[in-house]
Design a protein around this motif. Sequence first.
Motif, PDB file in Angstrom:
ATOM      1  N   ALA A   1      -1.969   3.587   6.855  1.00  0.00           N
ATOM      2  CA  ALA A   1      -3.035   4.569   7.004  1.00  0.00           C
ATOM      3  C   ALA A   1      -4.170   4.270   6.041  1.00  0.00           C
ATOM      4  N   TYR A   2      -3.840   3.899   4.819  1.00  0.00           N
ATOM      5  CA  TYR A   2      -4.860   3.557   3.828  1.00  0.00           C
ATOM      6  C   TYR A   2      -5.677   2.352   4.274  1.00  0.00           C
ATOM      7  N   LYS A   3      -5.015   1.376   4.888  1.00  0.00           N
ATOM      8  CA  LYS A   3      -5.701   0.153   5.290  1.00  0.00           C
ATOM      9  C   LYS A   3      -6.336   0.262   6.679  1.00  0.00           C
ATOM     10  N   GLY A   4      -6.188   1.421   7.331  1.00  0.00           N
ATOM     11  CA  GLY A   4      -6.759   1.593   8.658  1.00  0.00           C
ATOM     12  C   GLY A   4      -6.031   0.827   9.737  1.00  0.00           C
ATOM     13  N   LEU A   5      -4.726   0.649   9.557  1.00  0.00           N
ATOM     14  CA  LEU A   5      -3.905  -0.101  10.509  1.00  0.00           C
ATOM     15  C   LEU A   5      -2.809   0.790  11.069  1.00  0.00           C
ATOM     16  N   PRO A   6      -2.336   0.513  12.299  1.00  0.00           N
ATOM     17  CA  PRO A   6      -1.200   1.282  12.809  1.00  0.00           C
ATOM     18  C   PRO A   6       0.087   0.967  12.051  1.00  0.00           C
ATOM     19  N   ASP A   7       0.277  -0.307  11.704  1.00  0.00           N
ATOM     20  CA  ASP A   7       1.478  -0.774  11.006  1.00  0.00           C
ATOM     21  C   ASP A   7       1.120  -2.048  10.250  1.00  0.00           C
ATOM     22  N   LEU A   8       1.953  -2.402   9.300  1.00  0.00           N
ATOM     23  CA  LEU A   8       1.808  -3.689   8.622  1.00  0.00           C
ATOM     24  C   LEU A   8       2.578  -4.758   9.383  1.00  0.00           C
ATOM     25  N   GLU A   9       2.099  -5.980   9.324  1.00  0.00           N
ATOM     26  CA  GLU A   9       2.738  -7.085  10.027  1.00  0.00           C
ATOM     27  C   GLU A   9       3.910  -7.634   9.226  1.00  0.00           C
ATOM     28  N   GLY A  10       4.817  -8.306   9.935  1.00  0.00           N
ATOM     29  CA  GLY A  10       5.949  -8.939   9.280  1.00  0.00           C
ATOM     30  C   GLY A  10       5.488  -9.919   8.216  1.00  0.00           C
ATOM     31  N   GLY A  11       6.133  -9.871   7.054  1.00  0.00           N
ATOM     32  CA  GLY A  11       5.783 -10.772   5.970  1.00  0.00           C
ATOM     33  C   GLY A  11       4.603 -10.333   5.135  1.00  0.00           C
ATOM     34  N   TYR A  12       3.993  -9.179   5.466  1.00  0.00           N
ATOM     35  CA  TYR A  12       2.866  -8.716   4.649  1.00  0.00           C
ATOM     36  C   TYR A  12       3.370  -8.227   3.300  1.00  0.00           C
ATOM     37  N   GLU A  13       2.725  -8.685   2.230  1.00  0.00           N
ATOM     38  CA  GLU A  13       3.126  -8.311   0.876  1.00  0.00           C
ATOM     39  C   GLU A  13       2.211  -7.204   0.355  1.00  0.00           C
ATOM     40  N   ILE A  14       2.794  -6.048   0.087  1.00  0.00           N
ATOM     41  CA  ILE A  14       2.043  -4.913  -0.439  1.00  0.00           C
ATOM     42  C   ILE A  14       1.746  -5.164  -1.910  1.00  0.00           C
ATOM     43  N   THR A  15       0.461  -5.250  -2.240  1.00  0.00           N
ATOM     44  CA  THR A  15       0.027  -5.633  -3.578  1.00  0.00           C
ATOM     45  C   THR A  15      -0.171  -4.414  -4.475  1.00  0.00           C
ATOM     46  N   VAL A  16      -0.396  -4.697  -5.748  1.00  0.00           N
ATOM     47  CA  VAL A  16      -0.736  -3.631  -6.698  1.00  0.00           C
ATOM     48  C   VAL A  16      -2.026  -2.947  -6.264  1.00  0.00           C
ATOM     49  N   GLU A  17      -2.980  -3.727  -5.789  1.00  0.00           N
ATOM     50  CA  GLU A  17      -4.245  -3.169  -5.322  1.00  0.00           C
ATOM     51  C   GLU A  17      -4.030  -2.231  -4.141  1.00  0.00           C
ATOM     52  N   ASP A  18      -3.120  -2.599  -3.234  1.00  0.00           N
ATOM     53  CA  ASP A  18      -2.793  -1.713  -2.114  1.00  0.00           C
ATOM     54  C   ASP A  18      -2.229  -0.389  -2.614  1.00  0.00           C
ATOM     55  N   LEU A  19      -1.312  -0.464  -3.565  1.00  0.00           N
ATOM     56  CA  LEU A  19      -0.676   0.738  -4.095  1.00  0.00           C
ATOM     57  C   LEU A  19      -1.690   1.625  -4.800  1.00  0.00           C
ATOM     58  N   GLN A  20      -2.514   1.028  -5.636  1.00  0.00           N
ATOM     59  CA  GLN A  20      -3.517   1.806  -6.367  1.00  0.00           C
ATOM     60  C   GLN A  20      -4.546   2.408  -5.409  1.00  0.00           C
ATOM     61  N   GLY A  21      -4.974   1.620  -4.424  1.00  0.00           N
ATOM     62  CA  GLY A  21      -5.943   2.115  -3.466  1.00  0.00           C
ATOM     63  C   GLY A  21      -5.400   3.246  -2.628  1.00  0.00           C
ATOM     64  N   CYS A  22      -4.123   3.133  -2.233  1.00  0.00           N
ATOM     65  CA  CYS A  22      -3.482   4.178  -1.430  1.00  0.00           C
ATOM     66  C   CYS A  22      -3.357   5.460  -2.242  1.00  0.00           C
ATOM     67  N   MET A  23      -2.957   5.338  -3.498  1.00  0.00           N
ATOM     68  CA  MET A  23      -2.832   6.514  -4.356  1.00  0.00           C
ATOM     69  C   MET A  23      -4.181   7.212  -4.511  1.00  0.00           C
ATOM     70  N   ALA A  24      -5.239   6.432  -4.678  1.00  0.00           N
ATOM     71  CA  ALA A  24      -6.568   7.013  -4.829  1.00  0.00           C
ATOM     72  C   ALA A  24      -7.031   7.683  -3.545  1.00  0.00           C
ATOM     73  N   SER A  25      -6.772   7.038  -2.408  1.00  0.00           N
ATOM     74  CA  SER A  25      -7.223   7.602  -1.127  1.00  0.00           C
ATOM     75  C   SER A  25      -6.482   8.875  -0.780  1.00  0.00           C
ATOM     76  N   GLN A  26      -5.229   8.984  -1.205  1.00  0.00           N
ATOM     77  CA  GLN A  26      -4.426  10.184  -0.940  1.00  0.00           C
ATOM     78  C   GLN A  26      -4.574  11.220  -2.055  1.00  0.00           C
ATOM     79  N   ASP A  27      -5.272  10.836  -3.128  1.00  0.00           N
ATOM     80  CA  ASP A  27      -5.488  11.716  -4.277  1.00  0.00           C
ATOM     81  C   ASP A  27      -4.160  12.183  -4.872  1.00  0.00           C
ATOM     82  N   VAL A  28      -3.253  11.218  -5.076  1.00  0.00           N
ATOM     83  CA  VAL A  28      -1.969  11.517  -5.715  1.00  0.00           C
ATOM     84  C   VAL A  28      -1.799  10.622  -6.937  1.00  0.00           C
TER      85      VAL A  28
END
Length: 270
Positions: free
Chosen positions: A118-145
């Motif tokens: 949802a944070y990345k504007g995708l329905p799902d992540l693809e196989g083998g996609y590596e969730i990075t620190v930047e993804d985690l931080q960005g998701c937390m900021a976008s969800q305000d948690v």
Amino acid sequence: MNSALLDVVQSGLHTVDLGRQLRVGMPQSPNHPQFWHTLPRRHGDMVRADGGSAANDMISTGTHVGTHIDALAHVSQDGKLHGGANAGDSCLGGKYVEHGVHTIEPMLKRGLLLDIPAYKGLPDLEGGYEITVEDLQGCMASQDVEVKAGDVVLIRSGWGKKFAEGSAYVGGPSGVPGISEAGATFLAGLGVHALGADTIAFEMLPPGGGHAQLPAHRILLVESGIYIIEALDLEGLAEQGLHEFLFVLVPLNIFGATGSPVRPLAVVPA
């Protein structure tokens, strides 16, 4: 007795089931014994004089099958478990006394859902996609948690939608999306109590790589003493936009086991 807590309960609670239904043939890691359920006695096999009859069941299963939690005894590194415990010496009579699943206390914790697609504007992540620190931080900021010490953080990749497809969920040729080694280090540094995901091994599995290397398991279970919950059903939380909730989980009290099937719940006021 805490009247405030009872007032919340009596006013009504909304519960989201995060556990997978246990079924024979469900997808699972090939490293673990399969789940099996049968009826040794069915109605009519024995009928009492008054016409009554009873049926009963027998199950056999690996403890890391379906939605389950990894105890700290599940993984060792260089012969050591969490806290430096000797992995060989810790197994007494075939039981991991020091870090078995019986040592996990019931969890009643603040739970957070990090919805990465949802944070990345995708329905799902693809196989083998590596969730990075930047993804985690960005998701937390976008969800305000804000992740706080003692939280249970659940990471949605969308891969859980494939559970009903069987082998596609295991993701051998395709790989499976999941957290990176750096991401595990980042979340461990925030002092979380447990981490979970909607995938079979929590962390990223590269295409064709299987379970050959699991660095996040080492970082979390061995180095940090953080439990891992796998094969969660997070679609309900995502659909309802629930990013913060009371997380409830109680493992089976199996003495010395390395893990346990679980049926976690997310609870919010009705």
